[in-house]
Design a protein around this motif. Sequence first.
Motif, mmCIF file in Angstrom:
data_model
loop_
_atom_site.group_PDB
_atom_site.id
_atom_site.type_symbol
_atom_site.label_atom_id
_atom_site.label_comp_id
_atom_site.label_asym_id
_atom_site.label_seq_id
_atom_site.Cartn_x
_atom_site.Cartn_y
_atom_site.Cartn_z
ATOM 1 N N UNK A 145 0.827 -1.205 0.000
ATOM 2 C CA UNK A 145 0.000 0.000 0.000
ATOM 3 C C UNK A 145 0.866 1.263 0.000
ATOM 4 N N UNK A 146 0.265 2.333 -0.494
ATOM 5 C CA UNK A 146 0.904 3.649 -0.542
ATOM 6 C C UNK A 146 -0.076 4.649 0.055
ATOM 7 N N UNK A 147 0.444 5.559 0.872
ATOM 8 C CA UNK A 147 -0.477 6.443 1.566
ATOM 9 C C UNK A 147 0.093 7.802 1.900
ATOM 10 N N UNK A 148 -0.780 8.637 2.443
ATOM 11 C CA UNK A 148 -0.441 9.995 2.860
ATOM 12 C C UNK A 148 -1.037 10.221 4.249
ATOM 13 N N UNK A 149 -0.321 10.932 5.077
ATOM 14 C CA UNK A 149 -0.793 11.239 6.430
ATOM 15 C C UNK A 149 -0.448 12.661 6.810
ATOM 16 N N UNK B 122 -7.583 1.871 3.315
ATOM 17 C CA UNK B 122 -7.598 1.979 4.777
ATOM 18 C C UNK B 122 -7.471 3.440 5.174
ATOM 19 N N UNK B 123 -8.199 3.848 6.198
ATOM 20 C CA UNK B 123 -8.126 5.224 6.683
ATOM 21 C C UNK B 123 -8.267 5.282 8.193
ATOM 22 N N UNK B 124 -7.553 6.223 8.798
ATOM 23 C CA UNK B 124 -7.641 6.440 10.240
ATOM 24 C C UNK B 124 -7.639 7.936 10.520
ATOM 25 N N UNK C 87 -11.292 8.712 18.123
ATOM 26 C CA UNK C 87 -10.488 7.993 17.136
ATOM 27 C C UNK C 87 -11.397 7.100 16.309
ATOM 28 N N UNK C 88 -11.064 6.938 15.027
ATOM 29 C CA UNK C 88 -11.859 6.089 14.155
ATOM 30 C C UNK C 88 -11.020 5.508 13.034
ATOM 31 N N UNK C 89 -11.496 4.404 12.464
ATOM 32 C CA UNK C 89 -10.786 3.754 11.365
ATOM 33 C C UNK C 89 -11.747 2.997 10.472
ATOM 34 N N UNK C 90 -11.358 2.812 9.206
ATOM 35 C CA UNK C 90 -12.172 2.103 8.232
ATOM 36 C C UNK C 90 -11.268 1.279 7.331
ATOM 37 N N UNK C 91 -11.698 0.071 7.005
ATOM 38 C CA UNK C 91 -10.957 -0.848 6.149
ATOM 39 C C UNK C 91 -11.940 -1.423 5.138
ATOM 40 N N UNK D 36 -11.146 -7.205 17.298
ATOM 41 C CA UNK D 36 -10.917 -7.178 15.857
ATOM 42 C C UNK D 36 -12.001 -6.293 15.252
ATOM 43 N N UNK D 37 -11.643 -5.382 14.343
ATOM 44 C CA UNK D 37 -12.651 -4.467 13.821
ATOM 45 C C UNK D 37 -12.377 -4.118 12.360
ATOM 46 N N UNK D 38 -13.435 -4.148 11.575
ATOM 47 C CA UNK D 38 -13.375 -3.650 10.193
ATOM 48 C C UNK D 38 -13.570 -2.135 10.179
ATOM 49 N N UNK D 39 -14.543 -1.665 10.938
ATOM 50 C CA UNK D 39 -14.768 -0.237 11.175
ATOM 51 C C UNK D 39 -14.810 -0.044 12.678
ATOM 52 N N UNK D 40 -14.305 1.073 13.152
ATOM 53 C CA UNK D 40 -14.382 1.330 14.590
ATOM 54 C C UNK D 40 -14.372 2.825 14.857
ATOM 55 N N UNK D 41 -14.854 3.180 16.018
ATOM 56 C CA UNK D 41 -14.787 4.543 16.527
ATOM 57 C C UNK D 41 -14.917 4.495 18.032
#
Length: 564
Positions: free
Chosen positions: A368-372, A423-425, A445-449, A477-482
């Motif tokens: 993967x390639x990303x920006x933060x 993927x995003x956080x 905090x939150x994340x999505x896959x 274990x989470x696919x989406x979380x907040x």
Amino acid sequence: MKFRFEFLFLLLLFSPLSLRGQEVFGVFLQIEKVPKQEISYFPSKERAASQADSSLQQMRSRGFLQAKILEKNGHDTLVYQVESGPLYSWSGLELASVPEDFLEAKGQPGEEYTAPYIWIEDLLDFAEDKGLPFAEVKIDSVQIQGTQLTGRIDFNPGPLITWDSLSLAGNAKTQLTYLQLLSRLEVGRPFSQSRLEESTKLLQKSPYFSLLGPPQMSFQQQKAIPVFSLQERRLNVFDGVIGFLPNENEPGKLLVTGQVDLQLYHLGGKGRDISLQWQRLNVQSQALDLKYKESFIFRSPLDASVEFSLLRQDSSFVNRSFVLDFGYRVSDSGYLNFFTRRQAGDLLDQPGFDPQQLPAAIDYRWNQYGIGGEWNLLDDLRFPRRGWRLSGEFSAGNKRVLENTGIPEELYEGLTENSTQIQGRIEAEKHVFFKPVWGMWIRGSGGILENPNLFLNELFRIGGLNSIRGFNEKFFFARHYGFVNLEQRLFFGQNSYLMVFGDFGVLNNPYFSPQKDTPFSFGSGINLDTEGGLFSFVFALGKSNIQPLSFEYARVHFGYLARF
């Protein structure tokens, strides 16, 4: 109006000054053609006199050239009355040697006295930022007719000053090259007062050191040399934490878990960081994280870091991750980074494997390639009490599913072996300081896959002391979380406090039933900052779909974080 009078009366009646019969000192401004002015009170004569003198200078600079101070005595009261007198204005100004680029930017001074005053201040500020810190502006040939003024403004630029290499006072370990790059003061460029102030603020935010005061300026042979005095922070960390958890394999007994955290910062005074973290999550699960960071690669504005992590989950699978990251400071508070990450997951033993369907975990490779980015406006990086911070990242890349020789080939039929996965956080935190002993910390905090084919060993891992307390580390274990952390802090020292907290989360796990979980936890603890380090103790209770709210599942963590 009546309410305001009654309020002032009660305030004076019950104020400590009135109760003790002490004298009150006030400052009153009286400006012509303004019927009513406010009066300010001070506890000492010196402070009142200083405020009166400051007000007098401001009045004269605004054009009230005959302003004066009168002292008036009353019962237990001394009032400094600043009378403005008439307002003078300009009927004409002649300009001499004023830079054309400044006139294009600011224009001609106006007729009111206040405009030339502000105009002259702007001219001096303009000169200071163009390498002319010794510029002079004089008003000459002044003539007065009534309240009208005429005259001439003379501008003397003085010598052109350029930046030279900065200097350090004392025996700080920080290297001059690192400090020069961090300050953004470029040798050979014209001196700039605003750039010096911005650089000072930037250095004050450094996690590695603090400034003992404003820089001292040395001017030699038309060169400006700022001299900084630094105090190195004790940032290096050795942290050992012991946890007592219920042993799920042997009911009625406790399981002792552990963590080792070693962090070495600013090695060689060059902004070079190394960290190692090891955790034992339960009997068979362990995690290892390594990181190396180098600042200002080849004296460029870029930072570079390398990370490696390994997670062994029981005897079912092992995950590995390798990250190469490049970061750039876009502003004094903003940081932008670009990264490439390779994640790999491999199955281990599969007890109870169903030959009719794929297991929950699988072998995969994901490039993967990303920006933060991060925006940090905290007042202190180690122990903030005010301010906020926002950070996030987004990445995408190709995921490839590998066929395991221990699994029948027909189970892979219909499964897309190559697909795009994203993927995003995001995380935000806010520190509020209500009173000297009372503060609050809020974090979200939150994340999505996202991918058509997600497996258990690809999902986010959350839970534990640094996310949702009251659960084992990496419990969910989470696919989406907040989740949201709310923490009240009662300070009894500079960085020592008692806390009461609550954590609330929502997450989605496609391999559990029900898939949606809303865990929460609450508890209390203490952080005790000592001369040698930080002692912490946290007690938490948590509840989720797979953990009841019970003292049998209480989590107790304590440890000593030593700084050197």
